[in-house]
Write a protein that holds these residues in place. Structure first.
Motif, PDB file in Angstrom:
ATOM      1  N   LYS A   1      41.596  38.054  47.239  1.00 37.53           N
ATOM      2  CA  LYS A   1      42.167  38.292  48.572  1.00 37.53           C
ATOM      3  C   LYS A   1      42.339  39.776  48.833  1.00 37.53           C
ATOM      4  N   LEU A   2      42.857  40.490  47.816  1.00 35.24           N
ATOM      5  CA  LEU A   2      43.038  41.934  47.989  1.00 35.24           C
ATOM      6  C   LEU A   2      41.698  42.634  48.199  1.00 35.24           C
ATOM      7  N   GLU A   3      40.703  42.261  47.411  1.00 27.72           N
ATOM      8  CA  GLU A   3      39.373  42.854  47.576  1.00 27.72           C
ATOM      9  C   GLU A   3      38.823  42.558  48.966  1.00 27.72           C
ATOM     10  N   LEU A   4      39.019  41.325  49.413  1.00 30.61           N
ATOM     11  CA  LEU A   4      38.540  40.936  50.733  1.00 30.61           C
ATOM     12  C   LEU A   4      39.238  41.746  51.825  1.00 30.61           C
ATOM     13  N   GLN A   5      40.537  41.967  51.682  1.00 27.44           N
ATOM     14  CA  GLN A   5      41.269  42.778  52.663  1.00 27.44           C
ATOM     15  C   GLN A   5      40.763  44.218  52.659  1.00 27.44           C
ATOM     16  N   GLN A   6      40.475  44.753  51.470  1.00 26.56           N
ATOM     17  CA  GLN A   6      39.947  46.117  51.387  1.00 26.56           C
ATOM     18  C   GLN A   6      38.580  46.211  52.052  1.00 26.56           C
ATOM     19  N   ILE A   7      37.745  45.221  51.776  1.00 26.76           N
ATOM     20  CA  ILE A   7      36.404  45.210  52.393  1.00 26.76           C
ATOM     21  C   ILE A   7      36.527  45.078  53.905  1.00 26.76           C
ATOM     22  N   LYS A   8      37.446  44.213  54.344  1.00 23.69           N
ATOM     23  CA  LYS A   8      37.652  44.037  55.784  1.00 23.69           C
ATOM     24  C   LYS A   8      38.105  45.348  56.422  1.00 23.69           C
ATOM     25  N   LYS A   9      39.009  46.054  55.754  1.00 20.28           N
ATOM     26  CA  LYS A   9      39.477  47.346  56.275  1.00 20.28           C
ATOM     27  C   LYS A   9      38.328  48.347  56.338  1.00 20.28           C
TER      28      LYS A   9
END
Length: 125
Positions: free
Chosen positions: A89-97
């Motif tokens: 989830k954290l990686e996905l949020q970073q990628i989304k950002k």
């Protein structure tokens, strides 16, 4: 241990069929020894009810231990999956950002280019 046939009756039956008393007694004695030996072999392989219940309790105890181990493993694996899910989830949020930042950057570049082109067109006109 009891034999469930009448040895004297067998001796009499053998005598009636032509054996001497001594021969009949020897034959019956041999049969009794054979039966006792067979029963000894059978009893060696058998267990008492108490022994069987002890073995059953031991098996049930082992099964209980295995169940506990499985529950512990299941919980630890569930925890591992949960932590891995959080990482993803954290990686996905970073990628989304990062993607949103790139989109914003591209939009800004496009607006700048568009404004420059407008300015150039106005100057030409």
């Amino acid at each position: 241990r009891k034999l469930f046939f009448d040895t004297h009756a067998l001796v009499c039956l053998l005598e009636e069929n032509g054996f001497t008393t001594r021969q009949s007694e020897v034959i019956v004695s041999a049969l009794v020894k054979i039966m006792n030996t067979n029963l000894d072999m059978i009893y060696k392989d058998m267990v008492t009810k108490v022994q069987q219940e002890i073995a059953l309790q031991q098996v049930m105890s082992h099964i209980g231990g295995v169940k506990k181990d499985m529950i512990i493993l299941e919980k630890s694996e569930f925890s591992a999956l949960r932590s891995e899910n959080e990482k993803i989830k954290l990686e996905l949020q970073q990628i989304k950002k990062q993607v949103m930042d790139e989109i914003t950057k591209v939009r800004a570049d496009n607006k700048l280019n568009l404004n420059l082109e407008k300015s150039r067109v106005k100057e030409l006109v």
